[in-house]
Every structure is written in structure tokens, then in C-alpha cells.
Design a protein around this motif. Sequence first.
Motif, PDB file in Angstrom:
ATOM      1  N   ALA A 173     -19.215  -6.964  11.887  1.00 37.91           N
ATOM      2  CA  ALA A 173     -20.055  -5.813  10.812  1.00 37.91           C
ATOM      3  C   ALA A 173     -19.693  -4.862  12.810  1.00 37.91           C
ATOM      4  O   ALA A 173     -19.155  -3.525  12.764  1.00 37.91           O
ATOM      5  CB  ALA A 173     -20.707  -5.488  10.837  1.00 37.91           C
ATOM      6  N   MET A 174     -20.444  -5.214  13.782  1.00 41.61           N
ATOM      7  CA  MET A 174     -20.829  -4.112  14.741  1.00 41.61           C
ATOM      8  C   MET A 174     -18.804  -4.577  15.678  1.00 41.61           C
ATOM      9  O   MET A 174     -19.450  -2.778  15.697  1.00 41.61           O
ATOM     10  CB  MET A 174     -22.117  -5.215  16.075  1.00 41.61           C
ATOM     11  CG  MET A 174     -23.376  -5.255  15.388  1.00 41.61           C
ATOM     12  SD  MET A 174     -23.603  -3.423  14.772  1.00 41.61           S
ATOM     13  CE  MET A 174     -23.746  -3.825  12.891  1.00 41.61           C
ATOM     14  N   ARG A 175     -18.568  -5.370  15.718  1.00 47.70           N
ATOM     15  CA  ARG A 175     -16.789  -5.183  15.809  1.00 47.70           C
ATOM     16  C   ARG A 175     -16.370  -4.185  15.410  1.00 47.70           C
ATOM     17  O   ARG A 175     -15.332  -3.201  16.118  1.00 47.70           O
ATOM     18  CB  ARG A 175     -16.446  -6.661  15.863  1.00 47.70           C
ATOM     19  CG  ARG A 175     -16.635  -7.257  16.827  1.00 47.70           C
ATOM     20  CD  ARG A 175     -15.607  -8.504  17.028  1.00 47.70           C
ATOM     21  NE  ARG A 175     -15.459  -9.499  16.339  1.00 47.70           N
ATOM     22  CZ  ARG A 175     -16.450 -10.635  15.626  1.00 47.70           C
ATOM     23  NH1 ARG A 175     -17.390 -10.803  16.235  1.00 47.70           N
ATOM     24  NH2 ARG A 175     -16.268 -11.207  14.410  1.00 47.70           N
ATOM     25  N   ALA A 176     -16.743  -4.445  13.835  1.00 45.98           N
ATOM     26  CA  ALA A 176     -15.673  -2.732  13.701  1.00 45.98           C
ATOM     27  C   ALA A 176     -15.812  -1.756  14.092  1.00 45.98           C
ATOM     28  O   ALA A 176     -15.361  -0.581  14.209  1.00 45.98           O
ATOM     29  CB  ALA A 176     -15.660  -3.491  11.727  1.00 45.98           C
ATOM     30  N   LEU A 177     -17.309  -1.387  13.994  1.00 47.88           N
ATOM     31  CA  LEU A 177     -18.423  -0.780  14.124  1.00 47.88           C
ATOM     32  C   LEU A 177     -17.774   0.214  15.173  1.00 47.88           C
ATOM     33  O   LEU A 177     -17.735   1.949  15.320  1.00 47.88           O
ATOM     34  CB  LEU A 177     -19.626  -0.518  13.576  1.00 47.88           C
ATOM     35  CG  LEU A 177     -20.107  -0.468  12.471  1.00 47.88           C
ATOM     36  CD1 LEU A 177     -21.860  -0.874  12.938  1.00 47.88           C
ATOM     37  CD2 LEU A 177     -20.028   0.874  11.783  1.00 47.88           C
ATOM     38  N   ALA A 178     -17.589  -0.782  16.259  1.00 50.81           N
ATOM     39  CA  ALA A 178     -17.659   0.121  17.377  1.00 50.81           C
ATOM     40  C   ALA A 178     -16.076  -0.219  17.984  1.00 50.81           C
ATOM     41  O   ALA A 178     -15.852   0.225  19.086  1.00 50.81           O
ATOM     42  CB  ALA A 178     -18.393  -1.196  18.995  1.00 50.81           C
ATOM     43  N   ASP A 179     -14.868  -0.780  17.380  1.00 49.62           N
ATOM     44  CA  ASP A 179     -13.796  -0.466  17.515  1.00 49.62           C
ATOM     45  C   ASP A 179     -13.160   0.880  16.462  1.00 49.62           C
ATOM     46  O   ASP A 179     -13.116   1.545  16.175  1.00 49.62           O
ATOM     47  CB  ASP A 179     -12.539  -1.444  16.612  1.00 49.62           C
ATOM     48  CG  ASP A 179     -11.971  -1.350  17.636  1.00 49.62           C
ATOM     49  OD1 ASP A 179     -10.795  -0.862  17.474  1.00 49.62           O
ATOM     50  OD2 ASP A 179     -11.076  -2.738  16.878  1.00 49.62           O
ATOM     51  N   PRO A 180     -13.137   1.668  17.837  1.00 50.85           N
ATOM     52  CA  PRO A 180     -12.128   3.115  17.694  1.00 50.85           C
ATOM     53  C   PRO A 180     -10.632   2.884  16.418  1.00 50.85           C
ATOM     54  O   PRO A 180     -10.747   3.896  16.322  1.00 50.85           O
ATOM     55  CB  PRO A 180     -11.986   3.693  19.017  1.00 50.85           C
ATOM     56  CG  PRO A 180     -12.228   3.008  19.997  1.00 50.85           C
ATOM     57  CD  PRO A 180     -12.663   1.705  19.299  1.00 50.85           C
ATOM     58  N   VAL A 181     -10.227   1.836  16.852  1.00 51.28           N
ATOM     59  CA  VAL A 181      -8.925   2.180  16.005  1.00 51.28           C
ATOM     60  C   VAL A 181      -9.579   2.093  14.356  1.00 51.28           C
ATOM     61  O   VAL A 181      -9.079   2.153  13.362  1.00 51.28           O
ATOM     62  CB  VAL A 181      -7.754   1.118  17.062  1.00 51.28           C
ATOM     63  CG1 VAL A 181      -6.537   0.877  15.794  1.00 51.28           C
ATOM     64  CG2 VAL A 181      -7.296   1.644  18.146  1.00 51.28           C
ATOM     65  N   ARG A 182     -10.170   0.615  14.591  1.00 51.98           N
ATOM     66  CA  ARG A 182     -10.917   0.106  12.936  1.00 51.98           C
ATOM     67  C   ARG A 182     -11.954   0.632  12.889  1.00 51.98           C
ATOM     68  O   ARG A 182     -11.674   0.592  11.204  1.00 51.98           O
ATOM     69  CB  ARG A 182     -10.801  -1.475  13.105  1.00 51.98           C
ATOM     70  CG  ARG A 182     -10.113  -1.942  14.240  1.00 51.98           C
ATOM     71  CD  ARG A 182     -11.072  -4.150  14.202  1.00 51.98           C
ATOM     72  NE  ARG A 182     -11.307  -4.112  12.700  1.00 51.98           N
ATOM     73  CZ  ARG A 182     -12.654  -5.223  12.225  1.00 51.98           C
ATOM     74  NH1 ARG A 182     -12.669  -5.132  13.925  1.00 51.98           N
ATOM     75  NH2 ARG A 182     -12.385  -5.754  11.572  1.00 51.98           N
ATOM     76  N   THR A 183     -12.664   1.353  12.581  1.00 58.94           N
ATOM     77  CA  THR A 183     -13.648   1.490  12.770  1.00 58.94           C
ATOM     78  C   THR A 183     -13.687   2.457  11.518  1.00 58.94           C
ATOM     79  O   THR A 183     -12.913   3.413  10.953  1.00 58.94           O
ATOM     80  CB  THR A 183     -14.404   3.383  13.603  1.00 58.94           C
ATOM     81  OG1 THR A 183     -16.146   2.822  12.777  1.00 58.94           O
ATOM     82  CG2 THR A 183     -14.089   4.372  13.994  1.00 58.94           C
TER      83      THR A 183
END
Length: 625
Positions: A173-183
Motif C-alpha cells: 500500500a505504501m509503495r502505491a501511495l508514494a509512486d507518482p505514476v501508480r498513485t
Amino acid sequence: MTTHRLTVAQALVRFLAVQYTERDGVRHRLVDACWGIFGHGNVAGIGQALVEQGYGPDAPLPFHQGRSEQAMVHAATAFARQNDRLSAQAVTTSIGPGATNLVTGAALATVNRLPVLLLPGDTFAGRPADPVLQQLEHPGAGDVSVNDALRPVSRWFDRVHRPEALVPAALAAMRALADPVRTGAVTLALPQDVQAEAYDWPAAFFAERVWPVPRPAPDATALSRVADAVRTARRPLLVAGGGVHHSRAEEALRELADATGIPVASTQAGKGSLRHDHPCDVGGIGHTGTAVADDLARDADLVIGVGTRWTDFTTASGTLFTRPGVRFATLSLSPDDAHKMAGLPLVADARAGLAALVAALSGHRVDDAYRAEYTAAKAAWERATAAVLRPADPAARPTQPQVLGALEEVVGDTDVVINAAGSLPGDLHRFWHARSPRQYHVEYGYSCMGYEIPAAIGVALAVPGRPVWALVGDGTYLMNPTELVTAVQEGVPLKLLIVDNHGYASIGGLSEQTGAERFGTAYRYRAPDGSYTGAPLPVDLAANAASLGLRVITAATWGELRSALAEARAEPRPVCVYVETDPAPSGPPPQAWWDVPVAGTSSRAAAREARAEYERRAAGRRHRL
């Protein structure tokens, strides 16, 4: 191995309190706070965990009490946008209607690619009874709950069926939140029995963790191709999208404009990328754009998009860029966006990509004649619209554009102006003079009625001390005013401006244009024939706002409105300015088309006439191949 015995909810709260993003050497809290409304699905889990950690403003994970689940997501999303997606907030709800009320807010966050963490309760993982309260019984799937409605509007979704599953789920979940492409919206569904279950957690799970947000540089070959296209173009136009703001690339964009003289138009999300009085700024583009930007777009031979998704409002539903042989180049972190419009892709961070373009285009400038052309066109547009923003008689009832003109005379460079729906986004995009990068906050990816008031709270939490204005029409206000109570409770000094025109003015106008004859768009009593054409409804929005705890200032004329807005700006507590507007259309019409299909056959003349106009306009659509 050192372990800590905690419930799943306690572990999650402790984990969220030590997550950070980092860009350009600066750290930001990844999850700044948690919004919540409690029910049986989360009160004894996350609710107890928040009490356990302490719930004051200095708590590891501060808490905000909301009134509407959808509004809490809006507040959190606006907070993230104001923080350029480097810091987000969480939202917790119970299972059942509390969880499904998240769907609209989640869709808005995901459409706009803004991070928000959703923590809805879920039905029992252990199934002690079947069914339980608020359990959705699906005849073909025993593991489906109402939270599955969040899957299509979430960029990441997981359900934590067992305590040990929290570790990989929370990290993902943190990876997705912090990813500017996936967020976007990120959902962790939490069965209520699992939330309260105790488990021995590895201490490393609670160590500070930093999620880097890099600035990828463009590929050298792709950069060379785009630079060559710019050098050979005679009439280039740059379109700045929201990615310019998210990357904090405004200064890099200004440097490119200063060096090359390329005119810069902006999408709704990109407005403010250049200050309005910069010589290269030509205003909004597309259906709600300025005449100068749209005229330049029609004759551009190269269109450079930066951080834009190329939506239909920007492209006028594929009818705006009409010059034969026009080419496109798109600078974007998202490969999907960079390849749109069949153009030259430049996959990179906006700031890094713009800086690279400045270097690659060293010594290049557009022709003086082209600069003189758009400079003169901009000046002509400003002269033509100046009278639209201010009445000849200050004692007259203002039109909607004149409301914006009065507000412009009152606000400073640091004020933030928020809107999302109705006819106001068009007037703002066309007329507002943005003075700083984050002054203009119009949510138009989802254009969600009811966003503005909770968004103003989120923005005020992100930039305390800056005046924050929520601009709403009467239709939007009636949909979602409840978070005004939160503003009063928390002492958030938002400035609410209610523009009352007795109905859905924007859709009323569109209804008339498309042959639907303004059906069902006015707030009026029924007439004897059953239509809503009777007297206006006796709704007192000013009294309603006052009943929720706001100080209300009512204005009847443009002069009174300007004074009221100045008074409201100085007010240290939540305040409302209420004004009825002259509903007569004012200002120039849209400078470009927008595709709203019209009935292909009808017995009514209005629809037949609208269909003929639709077919004429639709014939100008172009698919970029």
C-alpha cells in the motif's frame, strides 16, 4: 528476534506513523493523519488503536473527526494535492454504508492520481455467524463484501484476512501511495475480527521507512527528437497540465518560456504553472479556454504537453488541433500518457524533462512575429473580458463572472481558491488570473459536486495560515455541506462563498444546447403541467450555513459583495459570504466544442435543431494516428 504484541489495528497505526517520502533531499510524512467515522466495523479495532496511541494534535497519527465518509476522502485528497502528492492522509470507516460511501471520493482521487489511504472495516474473516449485520450475501461468491465495490476505483486493493498478512499488504500500500505514476486511492479492507486480534510483530516493521520519489531524467534519444521537433516548428504551443505542479516544475517551465518564447496554455489542473502576467501565459485551453489559447491551438504545428492526460475538455473532444500535419510531443512520468496523441513520448519527471529541454534548445527562440501575434491576442482578450468581470454599476446584482471579479480584487497571492463543479470551473478557467502556483485549485478530472467544502478543510490543514476559499453554487452546497460542522469544531477558518442561481445553471445551459430544454435543472415548484417551472423554492442557504455554525455575510450588490469578501478574508473563524447572482448569461461563449451526444431522432424541434448542430461539430473530430 524482538517482537511487539499488538492488535492488527494497533500495529497498523504504529506502522503508518513512521512512513515517509523523500524528494530532493526533503522528507515528508507519507500518512499525515487519519480521518474517521466509527461504527461496529472499526470502532473496537482502529478506533481503539487511535485511543491507545493518544489522540491529541501531537499524537503519532493525528485524528480528524468527519461527518460524511465521502467528504473525508475529499478532504484527504485535497490535502495530498496541496502537498504535491508527497504527503497523504488515511480515512477509516465501518463496514456497510460507511464503506460504500467512500466510492465517490476514491474515484475522484484515482482519476486525479492523488494519494489517499482507505481503511474500511470488513465483515468477519472467521465467520462466527453467517450472515452478520451489513454482510452482502452474494449467491456465487462467499468471500465478496461491499468493499469489493472499491476495487475498480482503487489503484491498489487488498483484504487483510490474517494478522501476518498485514506486513506485505501495508508495504504494498505504501509503495502505491508514494509512486507518482501508480498513485490514487489505496484500499486496505480490514475484517473487524482481524483488527482486534493480537499478534507478535517483528520490531523491524515499526522502524522508520523512507519511500524515495525520484526524478527520472529523459532518454537522450527521445530528448533529441523532441528538441529537433521544437527547433523546426514555426508555431509551437506548450500545454501545461497538473504534472507541472506535482513535480514543482513551475520554475523550470518559466525558464523554458523565457528562453524560447513558446506560448504556454494550461489545463484546469495546470493553471497557475505560469503566473497570469507572464508574457508567455495565454490562459486556459480547450472547451473552457481563452480565445487566444484556442486560436493558437487551432493553428499550432507542434503541441508540447507537459504533465497532461489530454482529456476531452483539453482537446475539445478531438476538434481543437486542426492544422494539417500538426505533431505532438508529451513529457510525462506516465508512459501511457506520454504516448497519447500518437506523438513523440518523453518519459521523465516534469522538472527534469523541462530542464533538459532548456539545455537542448539553447539559443533557440520562436520568431518575433509569432511572439508579437500571441502577445497582441492576449492583450485583446484581456481588454474584451475586463468589462465582464466588473459591472458598470456597483449597485447592480452581480453576474457569476462579476463575482469572480470581486473576489480577484480581494485575494492576495497566497490565497487558495477551490472549486469543482457547475459553471464556475468554466468561468474560473477562462477568467481567473492565477498569481501563484497553488492558488488555483479546481478539481476537474472528476468534477465532483460536494468536493469544495471538505477540500477547503484539507487544504487549510496542508497550508495553515493561508486564506482558503470554497466556491460553491446552490446545487453543490445542498449536496454536501456537512463538513462545515467539522470546520467549526476544528477552528478551520475556511471562507465559503455561496453563489445562488436557483438551480443547476451549468447543466441547465447544456440541457438547452443539447435539446433537452432545461428539463429538471431548476430549483422550482412544479407547475400544473408537472414541469419544474413554478415559483423558486423558498430555500434559505444563508440561514442553513448559519445553523451549522458559520458567521454569514449576505451581499445583494457587487459593491456589497466586494466589501463582504474583504471582511470575510479577515475573519479568523469559518465564515460564509452569500450572494444571489443575475442568471442571465454573461461573457463570451465557449471558444471550443465539447462532445455531449444529442438525440438522433426526436419529435421536438429543440432536439432536432441541436442534433443538426451536433453533427456539424462532430464532423471536425480527428483521431491522432
